[in-house]
Design a protein around this motif. Structure first.
Motif, PDB file in Angstrom:
ATOM      1  N   ARG A  97      -6.090   4.608  11.515  1.00 42.24           N
ATOM      2  CA  ARG A  97      -4.562   4.247  11.624  1.00 42.24           C
ATOM      3  C   ARG A  97      -4.201   2.998  10.564  1.00 42.24           C
ATOM      4  NH1 ARG A  97      -3.978   4.186  16.176  1.00 42.24           N
ATOM      5  NH2 ARG A  97      -2.657   6.175  16.753  1.00 42.24           N
ATOM      6  N   GLN A  98      -5.033   1.903  10.944  1.00 47.15           N
ATOM      7  CA  GLN A  98      -5.053   0.483  10.308  1.00 47.15           C
ATOM      8  C   GLN A  98      -5.533   0.156   9.246  1.00 47.15           C
ATOM      9  OE1 GLN A  98      -2.245   0.078  13.525  1.00 47.15           O
ATOM     10  NE2 GLN A  98      -2.768  -1.322  11.977  1.00 47.15           N
ATOM     11  N   VAL A  99      -6.582   0.805   8.942  1.00 50.60           N
ATOM     12  CA  VAL A  99      -7.561   0.406   7.797  1.00 50.60           C
ATOM     13  C   VAL A  99      -7.943   1.143   6.425  1.00 50.60           C
ATOM     14  CG1 VAL A  99      -9.820  -0.410   7.409  1.00 50.60           C
ATOM     15  CG2 VAL A  99      -8.964  -0.939   9.514  1.00 50.60           C
ATOM     16  N   ASN A 100      -7.553   0.641   5.475  1.00 55.53           N
ATOM     17  CA  ASN A 100      -7.765   1.470   4.012  1.00 55.53           C
ATOM     18  C   ASN A 100      -9.036   2.050   3.836  1.00 55.53           C
ATOM     19  OD1 ASN A 100      -6.722   2.524   1.616  1.00 55.53           O
ATOM     20  ND2 ASN A 100      -8.005   0.879   0.751  1.00 55.53           N
ATOM     21  N   LEU A 101      -9.718   2.914   4.104  1.00 55.11           N
ATOM     22  CA  LEU A 101     -10.927   3.642   3.869  1.00 55.11           C
ATOM     23  C   LEU A 101     -10.876   4.935   3.216  1.00 55.11           C
ATOM     24  CD1 LEU A 101     -11.701   5.826   6.651  1.00 55.11           C
ATOM     25  CD2 LEU A 101     -11.363   3.686   7.692  1.00 55.11           C
ATOM     26  N   SER A 102     -12.353   5.282   2.962  1.00 59.34           N
ATOM     27  CA  SER A 102     -12.234   6.794   2.241  1.00 59.34           C
ATOM     28  C   SER A 102     -13.430   7.506   2.970  1.00 59.34           C
ATOM     29  CB  SER A 102     -12.732   6.417   0.843  1.00 59.34           C
ATOM     30  OG  SER A 102     -11.785   5.805  -0.113  1.00 59.34           O
ATOM     31  N   GLY A 103     -14.098   6.787   4.030  1.00 62.65           N
ATOM     32  CA  GLY A 103     -15.277   7.402   4.618  1.00 62.65           C
ATOM     33  C   GLY A 103     -15.751   6.773   5.703  1.00 62.65           C
TER      34      GLY A 103
ATOM     35  N   GLU B 256       0.816  -1.388  -0.041  1.00 55.55           N
ATOM     36  CA  GLU B 256       0.112   0.127   0.086  1.00 55.55           C
ATOM     37  C   GLU B 256       0.897   1.342   0.054  1.00 55.55           C
ATOM     38  OE1 GLU B 256      -2.858  -0.406   3.101  1.00 55.55           O
ATOM     39  OE2 GLU B 256      -2.960  -2.455   2.941  1.00 55.55           O
ATOM     40  N   PRO B 257       0.099   2.593  -0.265  1.00 58.97           N
ATOM     41  CA  PRO B 257       1.125   3.643  -0.568  1.00 58.97           C
ATOM     42  C   PRO B 257       1.871   4.015   0.754  1.00 58.97           C
ATOM     43  CG  PRO B 257      -1.033   3.930  -1.521  1.00 58.97           C
ATOM     44  CD  PRO B 257      -1.095   2.583  -0.913  1.00 58.97           C
ATOM     45  N   ALA B 258       3.178   4.079   0.410  1.00 62.16           N
ATOM     46  CA  ALA B 258       4.175   4.485   1.521  1.00 62.16           C
ATOM     47  C   ALA B 258       4.095   5.552   2.396  1.00 62.16           C
ATOM     48  CB  ALA B 258       5.576   4.585   1.140  1.00 62.16           C
ATOM     49  N   ALA B 259       3.457   6.617   1.868  1.00 63.96           N
ATOM     50  CA  ALA B 259       3.224   7.936   2.610  1.00 63.96           C
ATOM     51  C   ALA B 259       1.961   7.680   3.859  1.00 63.96           C
ATOM     52  CB  ALA B 259       2.775   8.937   1.757  1.00 63.96           C
ATOM     53  N   ILE B 260       1.293   6.547   3.692  1.00 63.64           N
ATOM     54  CA  ILE B 260       0.127   6.680   4.432  1.00 63.64           C
ATOM     55  C   ILE B 260      -0.012   5.365   5.294  1.00 63.64           C
ATOM     56  CG2 ILE B 260      -1.340   8.249   3.227  1.00 63.64           C
ATOM     57  CD1 ILE B 260      -3.062   5.903   2.153  1.00 63.64           C
ATOM     58  N   THR B 261       0.898   4.247   4.820  1.00 62.23           N
ATOM     59  CA  THR B 261       0.883   2.900   5.430  1.00 62.23           C
ATOM     60  C   THR B 261       1.624   2.588   6.831  1.00 62.23           C
ATOM     61  OG1 THR B 261       0.365   2.165   2.910  1.00 62.23           O
ATOM     62  CG2 THR B 261       1.110   0.424   4.846  1.00 62.23           C
ATOM     63  N   ARG B 262       0.983   1.890   7.427  1.00 59.47           N
ATOM     64  CA  ARG B 262       1.854   1.631   8.658  1.00 59.47           C
ATOM     65  C   ARG B 262       2.595   0.190   8.329  1.00 59.47           C
ATOM     66  NH1 ARG B 262       1.219   4.510  13.360  1.00 59.47           N
ATOM     67  NH2 ARG B 262       0.343   6.402  12.782  1.00 59.47           N
ATOM     68  N   VAL B 263       3.891   0.228   7.997  1.00 59.21           N
ATOM     69  CA  VAL B 263       4.595  -0.991   7.747  1.00 59.21           C
ATOM     70  C   VAL B 263       4.495  -2.001   8.742  1.00 59.21           C
ATOM     71  CG1 VAL B 263       6.913  -1.539   7.233  1.00 59.21           C
ATOM     72  CG2 VAL B 263       6.247   0.632   6.762  1.00 59.21           C
TER      73      VAL B 263
ATOM     74  N   LEU C 138     -12.149  -5.897  14.086  1.00 58.53           N
ATOM     75  CA  LEU C 138     -11.465  -6.645  12.905  1.00 58.53           C
ATOM     76  C   LEU C 138     -10.346  -5.833  12.559  1.00 58.53           C
ATOM     77  CD1 LEU C 138     -14.547  -7.412  10.738  1.00 58.53           C
ATOM     78  CD2 LEU C 138     -13.531  -9.022  12.128  1.00 58.53           C
ATOM     79  N   PHE C 139      -9.689  -5.077  13.265  1.00 59.37           N
ATOM     80  CA  PHE C 139      -8.270  -4.481  13.097  1.00 59.37           C
ATOM     81  C   PHE C 139      -7.980  -4.199  14.591  1.00 59.37           C
ATOM     82  CE2 PHE C 139     -11.930  -1.496  14.197  1.00 59.37           C
ATOM     83  CZ  PHE C 139     -11.297  -0.560  15.160  1.00 59.37           C
ATOM     84  N   PRO C 140      -6.187  -4.072  14.672  1.00 62.74           N
ATOM     85  CA  PRO C 140      -5.897  -3.784  15.979  1.00 62.74           C
ATOM     86  C   PRO C 140      -6.140  -2.494  16.685  1.00 62.74           C
ATOM     87  CG  PRO C 140      -4.187  -4.212  14.015  1.00 62.74           C
ATOM     88  CD  PRO C 140      -5.659  -4.038  13.552  1.00 62.74           C
ATOM     89  N   THR C 141      -6.505  -2.602  17.865  1.00 63.93           N
ATOM     90  CA  THR C 141      -6.648  -1.425  18.904  1.00 63.93           C
ATOM     91  C   THR C 141      -6.694  -1.916  20.251  1.00 63.93           C
ATOM     92  OG1 THR C 141      -8.215   0.238  19.548  1.00 63.93           O
ATOM     93  CG2 THR C 141      -9.153  -1.935  18.981  1.00 63.93           C
ATOM     94  N   ALA C 142      -5.990  -0.992  21.105  1.00 61.88           N
ATOM     95  CA  ALA C 142      -5.977  -1.469  22.590  1.00 61.88           C
ATOM     96  C   ALA C 142      -7.347  -1.099  23.295  1.00 61.88           C
ATOM     97  CB  ALA C 142      -5.121  -0.412  23.109  1.00 61.88           C
ATOM     98  N   ARG C 143      -8.543  -0.615  22.363  1.00 64.30           N
ATOM     99  CA  ARG C 143      -9.751  -0.079  23.069  1.00 64.30           C
ATOM    100  C   ARG C 143     -10.757  -1.309  23.204  1.00 64.30           C
ATOM    101  NH1 ARG C 143      -9.141   4.375  25.494  1.00 64.30           N
ATOM    102  NH2 ARG C 143     -11.282   5.067  25.261  1.00 64.30           N
ATOM    103  N   LEU C 144     -10.516  -2.333  22.373  1.00 62.29           N
ATOM    104  CA  LEU C 144     -11.431  -3.319  22.391  1.00 62.29           C
ATOM    105  C   LEU C 144     -10.496  -4.731  22.066  1.00 62.29           C
ATOM    106  CD1 LEU C 144     -14.615  -1.885  20.533  1.00 62.29           C
ATOM    107  CD2 LEU C 144     -14.667  -2.216  23.071  1.00 62.29           C
ATOM    108  N   PRO C 145     -11.269  -5.762  22.313  1.00 61.82           N
ATOM    109  CA  PRO C 145     -10.758  -7.079  22.087  1.00 61.82           C
ATOM    110  C   PRO C 145     -10.700  -7.149  20.426  1.00 61.82           C
ATOM    111  CG  PRO C 145     -12.285  -7.562  23.660  1.00 61.82           C
ATOM    112  CD  PRO C 145     -12.576  -5.938  23.285  1.00 61.82           C
ATOM    113  N   MET C 146      -9.567  -7.817  19.901  1.00 65.15           N
ATOM    114  CA  MET C 146      -9.661  -8.011  18.301  1.00 65.15           C
ATOM    115  C   MET C 146      -9.838  -9.492  17.956  1.00 65.15           C
ATOM    116  SD  MET C 146      -6.653  -7.114  15.607  1.00 65.15           S
ATOM    117  CE  MET C 146      -5.809  -8.644  16.122  1.00 65.15           C
TER     118      MET C 146
END
Length: 515
Positions: free
Chosen positions: A386-392, A178-185, A338-346
Motif C-alpha cells: 500500500r505504502q511503497v513503490n515496488l515491482s516485486g 507518483e501515479p494517481a491511480a495507485i498512489t495514497r495521497v 521503514l514504512f507506515p504500518t500498525a503491525r510493527l513500530p516504524m
C-alpha cells in the motif's frame, strides 16, 4: 507527467514479443502522431510517415490488426484470432488521432482503440494542461464530434483513460509525485485511507464513464490505465463500472490465459524504425539480462537524503536494472519498519521515497527482500504494498507454493504486477524450472556446486548471486564463463563502493553488448 512515463519504461523488465500461438496477440501503444517536421510533445511521438510505413509493413508481413470485440469474442467461444494478431491502441486523445491516424486506419481498414482523458476533453481552447515536455492547450485534443465520427466508422473503439488520473499526486512526506491511480495521497501530515482511495477511484472512473455515455451514447468497456499503472483494487472498481477490459504497459505477448483486465502492451517510442518494429514482433533479440544489487537503508540516518544521494550516484554508475531493498531496521527480535504500518513500530517513513527515487533517477525496478518472519503476516505485506513503490518481492519460499501465492495476492491488492524472486540456497528439484510462474525466477548463490549443476532448463529463470565483499578478477572470469553457457542474470549481495574494472565490465548494463 514525463518523469512518471519514463519511470514506467525504466522499471519494466521486458520480455520478447510475438503472437504466433493460437489465440495470442501483441498490443502496440501509440500516443502523438506528428507531421513530418513539427516538434513532438513528448518522446512517445512518431511521425505520420513512420506510422504509415509501420502499417504497410504489418500488412506486407502477414500481421492482422484485430478489434477488442474480436478479442473478447475469441475468449467466449467465438471465432479464433488470426495468426499474428495485433491490437493497435492510441492513448490520450490527441487531435492527431483524428487528423493523421484515422485516415490511415480507413485506408488500411485497421481497427484500433482510442483512449481520451476526460478532463482534457473538457478543456477550453484557451486552457492548458501539462503534457510531455511542456503545456498544451485544449485545442491539442480531439473533439467529441470527431470521436463520434471515428466510432461510427466501425473501426474505432473509444476507451476510458480516466477523467483526472493522468497525473501525479504527492505520495510521501518528502513530496514525491507518483501515479494517481495507485498512489495514497499524502496531505496535511496523513495518508489517504483505503475507503478514501477507493472512493476517489470510483468517483473518477464513474465520472469518465458518464461523460462518455453522454457524448458517445455508449459507455466504455475498456479502461486504459494512465502510465499503465493499476492494482487489483482499481481493476475491480473498473470492472464494477462496466470496464472489464484493462490495458497496461507491461511488455509481452497476450495469450488466451492473459486476463482481460490486465492486457499487455508494448510502448511505441520515437524513433522506431521498421527494423525495431520487426525485432519486437519477431523476437529477434532477448530481453536485457537481470543485474541486481542490494541495499539496506535500515541504518541510514532518519533524514537520509545525503546517504540516498550517494546511493543513487553508485547505482547510476554501476547501472543495475534491479535493486533489492531491506524494509526494516534490526532483526526479528528487535525490528522497526521503514514504512507506515500498525503491525510493527516504524523507525522512519523512508521506503517509498527511496524506492521512487531509485526508479526515477537510477532506472531500476525495486524489489523488497521480505524477512522470513513476515511471511505469514498478510496484513503487514499489504501495508508494505500500500505504502511503497515496488515491482516485486524476494521470498525464502518454494516457487508456486500456496504461501508464495498468498503473499503475491496480498501485495497485488495495492501494487500490480508483483513478481516473486524465490531465494534458495541450493539447486531445486529439476522439474521445478518448467513450473515457475511467468516473470518469476530463482536467486541462488554463485557457489561452485550450484554453478556446476545448473541445468539448461534454468536459463532465463535463475539469478546467480555474488558476495559484494569478494569481487575479484576471478569473479569476472566466472561471469564470462556463465554468459557463455547462457546464464547471464547476476546479483551482487550488497552495493560495493568499489568494483574492480573487470567485474564492472561483465556486470554493468552500460557495458553489455547490444544486438
Amino acid at each position: 507527467m514525463r518523469q512518471i512515463l519514463l519511470i514506467v519504461l525504466a522499471a519494466a523488465i521486458s520480455r520478447p514479443l510475438g503472437a504466433t500461438d493460437a489465440g495470442s496477440f501483441v498490443a502496440l501503444c501509440y500516443h502523438e502522431v506528428t507531421g513530418d517536421t513539427p516538434e513532438a510533445y513528448s518522446s512517445t511521438a512518431i511521425s505520420v510517415r513512420d506510422l504509415a510505413a509501420q502499417f504497410a509493413w504489418l500488412q506486407a508481413n502477414g500481421y492482422h490488426p484485430v478489434s477488442i470485440e474480436a478479442i473478447v469474442a475469441s475468449r467466449n467461444g467465438g471465432p479464433a484470432l488470426p495468426e499474428h494478431a495485433i491490437l493497435l491502441t492510441f492513448d490520450d486523445g490527441l487531435a492527431s488521432v483524428h487528423q493523421r491516424v484515422f485516415p490511415l486506419l480507413k485506408l488500411f481498414k485497421y481497427p484500433a482503440v482510442v483512449a481520451p482523458v476526460g478532463s482534457w476533453m473538457d478543456l477550453a481552447p484557451n486552457e492548458s494542461v501539462s503534457y510531455g515536455e511542456g503545456q498544451v492547450s485544449g485545442a491539442a485534443f480531439v473533439s467529441w464530434s470527431q470521436l463520434r465520427e471515428m466510432q461510427q466508422s466501425g473501426l474505432v473503439e473509444v476507451a476510458s483513460h480516466s477523467y483526472r488520473l493522468h497525473l501525479g499526486l504527492v505520495g510521501n512526506p518528502m513530496g514525491n509525485v507518483e501515479p494517481a491511480a495507485i498512489t495514497r495521497v499524502y496531505a496535511d501530515g496523513r495518508y489517504e485511507t483505503d475507503d478514501a482511495y477507493v472512493g476517489r477511484l470510483r468517483a473518477d472512473l464513474g465520472r469518465a464513464r458518464e461523460q462518455m455515455l453522454g457524448h458517445m451514447q455508449v459507455a466504455p468497456r475498456v479502461m486504459v490505465w494512465p502510465y499503465g499503472r493499476s492494482n487489483r483494487t482499481s481493476q475491480q472498481v473498473a470492472a464494477s463500472l462496466g470496464m472489464p477490459v484493462g490495458l497496461t504497459l507491461e511488455d509481452g505477448v497476450n495469450t488466451p490465459q492473459t486476463p482481460l483486465a490486465t492486457l499487455r502492451r508494448h510502448l511505441v517510442q520515437n524513433p522506431m524504425a521498421l527494423t525495431a518494429l520487426a525485432e519486437i514482433l519477431r523476437q529477434t533479440w532477448p530481453s536485457d539480462p537481470r543485474r541486481s544489487v542490494r541495499i539496506d537503508p535500515g541504518d541510514w540516518p532518519v533524514a537520509g537524503e545525503a546517504r540516498l544521494s550517494v546511493t543513487l550516484e553508485q547505482l547510476v554508475a554501476l547501472k543495475p536494472n534491479l535493486v533489492f531493498i531491506s524494509p526494516r531496521q534490526g532483526d526479528a527480535a528487535h525490528q522497526a519498519t521503514l514504512f507506515p504500518t500498525a503491525r510493527l513500530p516504524m523507525r522512519a517513513d523512508l521506503l517509498n521515497r527511496i524506492g521512487w527515487q531509485i526508479e526515477s533517477r537510477a532506472g531500476a525496478a525495486v524489489y523488497v527482500d521480505l524477512p522470513a518472519d513476515w511471511l505469514g503476516d498478510m496484513d503487514l505485506v499489504g501495508d508494505l504494498a500500500r505504502q511503497v513503490n515496488l515491482s516485486g518481492l524476494s521470498v525464502p519460499l518454494v516457487p508456486g507454493s500456496m504461501a508464495a501465492e498468498q503473499l503475491r495476492h496480498a501485495a497485488e491488492r495495492w501494487r500490480w504486477p508483483i513478481h516473486l524472486v524465490y531465494v534458495m540456497q541450493g539447486l531445486p528439484d529439476p522439474g521445478l524450472w518448467s513450473r515457475l510462474p511467468d516473470d518469476d525466477w530463482i536467486r541462488l548463490p554463485a557457489r561452485d556446486d550450484v554453478l556446476a549443476g545448473l541445468p539448461d532448463a534454468a536459463r532465463g529463470h535463475v539469478m546467480l548471486q555474488f558476495d559484494a565483499t569478494r569481487l575479484t578478477p576471478a569473479t569476472a572470469r566466472q561471469m564470462r564463463a556463465l554468459k557463455a553457457r547462457g546464464f547471464g542474470d547476476f546479483a551482487i549481495d550488497g552495493l560495493p563502493t568499489a568494483v574492480p574494472d573487470e567485474v564492472r565490465r561483465e556486470f554493468s548494463l552500460r557495458d553489455e553488448p547490444r544486438p
